[in-house]
Scaffold this active site. Structure first.
Site, PDB file in Angstrom:
ATOM      1  N   CYS A  96       3.414  41.625  98.972  1.00  0.00           N
ATOM      2  CA  CYS A  96       2.651  42.742  99.552  1.00  0.00           C
ATOM      3  C   CYS A  96       2.847  44.012  98.717  1.00  0.00           C
ATOM      4  O   CYS A  96       3.969  44.466  98.516  1.00  0.00           O
ATOM      5  CB  CYS A  96       3.079  42.985 100.994  1.00  0.00           C
ATOM      6  SG  CYS A  96       2.127  44.318 101.733  1.00  0.00           S
ATOM      7  N   ASN A 193      -3.569  30.840  95.192  1.00  0.00           N
ATOM      8  CA  ASN A 193      -4.184  31.876  96.024  1.00  0.00           C
ATOM      9  C   ASN A 193      -4.840  32.942  95.154  1.00  0.00           C
ATOM     10  O   ASN A 193      -4.314  33.303  94.103  1.00  0.00           O
ATOM     11  CB  ASN A 193      -3.124  32.508  96.941  1.00  0.00           C
ATOM     12  CG  ASN A 193      -3.655  33.697  97.718  1.00  0.00           C
ATOM     13  OD1 ASN A 193      -3.123  34.810  97.610  1.00  0.00           O
ATOM     14  ND2 ASN A 193      -4.704  33.489  98.483  1.00  0.00           N
ATOM     15  N   GLY A 216      -7.953  33.528 101.473  1.00  0.00           N
ATOM     16  CA  GLY A 216      -7.766  34.789 102.180  1.00  0.00           C
ATOM     17  C   GLY A 216      -9.081  35.415 102.588  1.00  0.00           C
ATOM     18  O   GLY A 216      -9.695  35.049 103.597  1.00  0.00           O
TER      19      GLY A 216
HETATM   20  C1  LIG Z   1      -6.659  42.729 104.928  1.00  0.00           C
HETATM   21  C2  LIG Z   1      -5.608  41.955 104.180  1.00  0.00           C
HETATM   22  C3  LIG Z   1      -4.395  41.727 104.785  1.00  0.00           C
HETATM   23  C4  LIG Z   1      -3.400  41.007 104.111  1.00  0.00           C
HETATM   24  N1  LIG Z   1      -2.226  40.738 104.735  1.00  0.00           N
HETATM   25  C5  LIG Z   1      -1.277  40.006 104.115  1.00  0.00           C
HETATM   26  C6  LIG Z   1      -0.057  39.664 104.769  1.00  0.00           C
HETATM   27  O1  LIG Z   1       0.188  40.032 105.930  1.00  0.00           O
HETATM   28  N2  LIG Z   1       0.837  38.929 104.064  1.00  0.00           N
HETATM   29  C7  LIG Z   1       0.600  38.491 102.775  1.00  0.00           C
HETATM   30  O2  LIG Z   1       1.441  37.797 102.186  1.00  0.00           O
HETATM   31  N3  LIG Z   1      -0.560  38.769 102.159  1.00  0.00           N
HETATM   32  C8  LIG Z   1      -1.495  39.503 102.793  1.00  0.00           C
HETATM   33  N4  LIG Z   1      -2.683  39.755 102.167  1.00  0.00           N
HETATM   34  C9  LIG Z   1      -2.965  39.106 100.868  1.00  0.00           C
HETATM   35  C10 LIG Z   1      -3.712  37.789 101.090  1.00  0.00           C
HETATM   36  O3  LIG Z   1      -2.934  36.867 101.829  1.00  0.00           O
HETATM   37  C11 LIG Z   1      -4.101  37.143  99.756  1.00  0.00           C
HETATM   38  O4  LIG Z   1      -2.947  36.909  98.993  1.00  0.00           O
HETATM   39  C12 LIG Z   1      -5.051  38.010  98.939  1.00  0.00           C
HETATM   40  O5  LIG Z   1      -6.078  38.544  99.742  1.00  0.00           O
HETATM   41  C13 LIG Z   1      -5.673  37.193  97.783  1.00  0.00           C
HETATM   42  O6  LIG Z   1      -6.370  36.067  98.269  1.00  0.00           O
HETATM   43  P1  LIG Z   1      -7.979  36.085  98.441  1.00  0.00           P
HETATM   44  O7  LIG Z   1      -8.556  36.485  97.114  1.00  0.00           O
HETATM   45  O8  LIG Z   1      -8.321  34.672  98.844  1.00  0.00           O
HETATM   46  O9  LIG Z   1      -8.283  37.104  99.497  1.00  0.00           O
HETATM   47  C14 LIG Z   1      -3.658  40.509 102.808  1.00  0.00           C
HETATM   48  C15 LIG Z   1      -4.885  40.771 102.199  1.00  0.00           C
HETATM   49  C16 LIG Z   1      -5.850  41.485 102.866  1.00  0.00           C
HETATM   50  C17 LIG Z   1      -7.164  41.729 102.171  1.00  0.00           C
END
Ligand SMILES: Cc1cc2nc3c(=O)[nH]c(=O)nc-3n(C[C@H](O)[C@H](O)[C@H](O)COP(=O)(O)O)c2cc1C
Length: 306
Positions: A96, A193, A216
């Site tokens: 994060c 991811n 995500g």
């Molecule tokens: C709104 C939002 C909230 C997220 N919350 C978390 C979280 O609580 N824990 C975490 O490890 N990653 C969190 N992420 C990251 C996502 O799990 C993921 O790693 C990131 O969005 C990349 O994947 P994607 O391209 O499929 O979205 C968050 C991302 C977004 C956009």
């Protein structure tokens, strides 16, 4: 290609709460789903606000509870609490990037800068629970420090069972395309991811040596993607899904919290549809759950019998 239980729903703070997970489950009963991140301080301190995010997970299928923090002892205590609450595995947040977590609390992505502390936390959590422990991390802190392989080696030494790897650095935040490295030869199964949206992305991840994929943002407004990306049936009436999601949210949070909280879901579900901008303006002014039900039914033409 990956099977259903290798396609993960990513943790999304403010999104992958219990009502959302119920909807995902309708399309992907066996999918591993990670909860929103939970602060070890809030969890161990029993703060009310956090207990809403954290539930009994027993009847939910494969749910991994994600914790964040920088204190190994508190992280271990938090992991025990979540194991007792029925989590099927514990995921440690090591990616994060938001300042509140990564700089002020020294947790999340900050752990990529301190592999020794990261190791202490992983070891403490692994020793605290009987269920598997995973980590979710990024390529590294910035371009000059792409040391994800070192982190995975540390994780393997600490007894972590698998790793989710987001193909961006901390410095990239969520910007620019994710680039997934080849993970052949890693000592642990690695879940891909970042920008996974379609079956081709799954095939590419598989070729690069990944053991699964984690989706995500592609779930926003399309929670069924966790099932459909692997060939499952798509919903025939999206409005019915939206209405059910609303009902689950009302039941879980109560109307006062759920109605304003649901506006973002309405925006995601309706994105790109004709008249969606007007619809969103209308919904943003609604505070009464019945009015919201009517608005949703009218917009999508629901045929739901709840
Ligand atoms: C709104 C939002 C909230 C997220 N919350 C978390 C979280 O609580 N824990 C975490 O490890 N990653 C969190 N992420 C990251 C996502 O799990 C993921 O790693 C990131 O969005 C990349 O994947 P994607 O391209 O499929 O979205 C968050 C991302 C977004 C956009």
């Amino acid at each position: 290609m990956f099977t259903n239980n290798q396609i993960f729903a990513a943790p999304l703070a403010g999104v992958t709460d219990r009502p959302f997970r119920r909807i995902v489950r309708e399309f992907a009963p066996n999918a591993p789903i990670v909860t929103e991140m939970i602060s070890c301080h809030s969890l161990v301190g029993g703060r009310k606000n956090c207990l809403r995010n954290f539930d009994r997970y027993d009847e939910e299928g494969p749910v991994g509870a994600q914790i964040f923090g920088a204190d190994a002892g508190l992280m271990a205590d938090a992991a025990r609490i979540l194991q007792d609450a029925g989590a099927k595995w514990i995921d440690i947040n090591m990616g994060c990037p938001v300042p509140k977590v990564a700089t002020r609390a020294g947790a999340g992505a900050f752990l990529m800068r301190d592999h020794r502390l990261a190791g202490d936390i992983m070891r403490a959590v692994v020793n605290a629970v009987q269920i598997p422990v995973s980590i979710k991390t990024r390529l590294g802190w910035d371009d000059a420090h792409r040391d994800w392989r070192d982190m995975i080696n540390v994780a393997a030494d600490c007894g972590v069972k698998f790793v989710a790897l987001h193909g961006r650095t901390r410095a990239q935040l969520y910007l620019g395309p994710a680039v997934l490295p080849d993970v052949h030869g890693c000592p642990l199964p690695v879940i891909a991811n970042g920008d996974i949206r379609c079956a081709d992305d799954l095939s590419r991840a598989s070729e690069l040596g990944y053991a699964g994929a984690m989706i995500g943002r592609a779930m926003l407004g399309r929670p069924w993607i966790i099932g459909t990306i692997g060939g499952g049936a798509a919903p025939t009436n999206v409005g019915n899904i939206v209405r059910r999601h609303l009902e689950y949210s009302l039941e879980y949070y109560g109307a006062k919290t759920a109605v304003p909280m649901f506006r973002k879901h309405v925006a995601w579900y309706s994105a790109g549809m004709p008249n969606s901008a007007e619809f969103r303006i209308r919904v943003n002014g609604i505070i009464d759950p019945d009015e919201l039900r009517v608005a949703i039914d009218e917009f999508w033409g629901c045929d739901l019998d709840i």
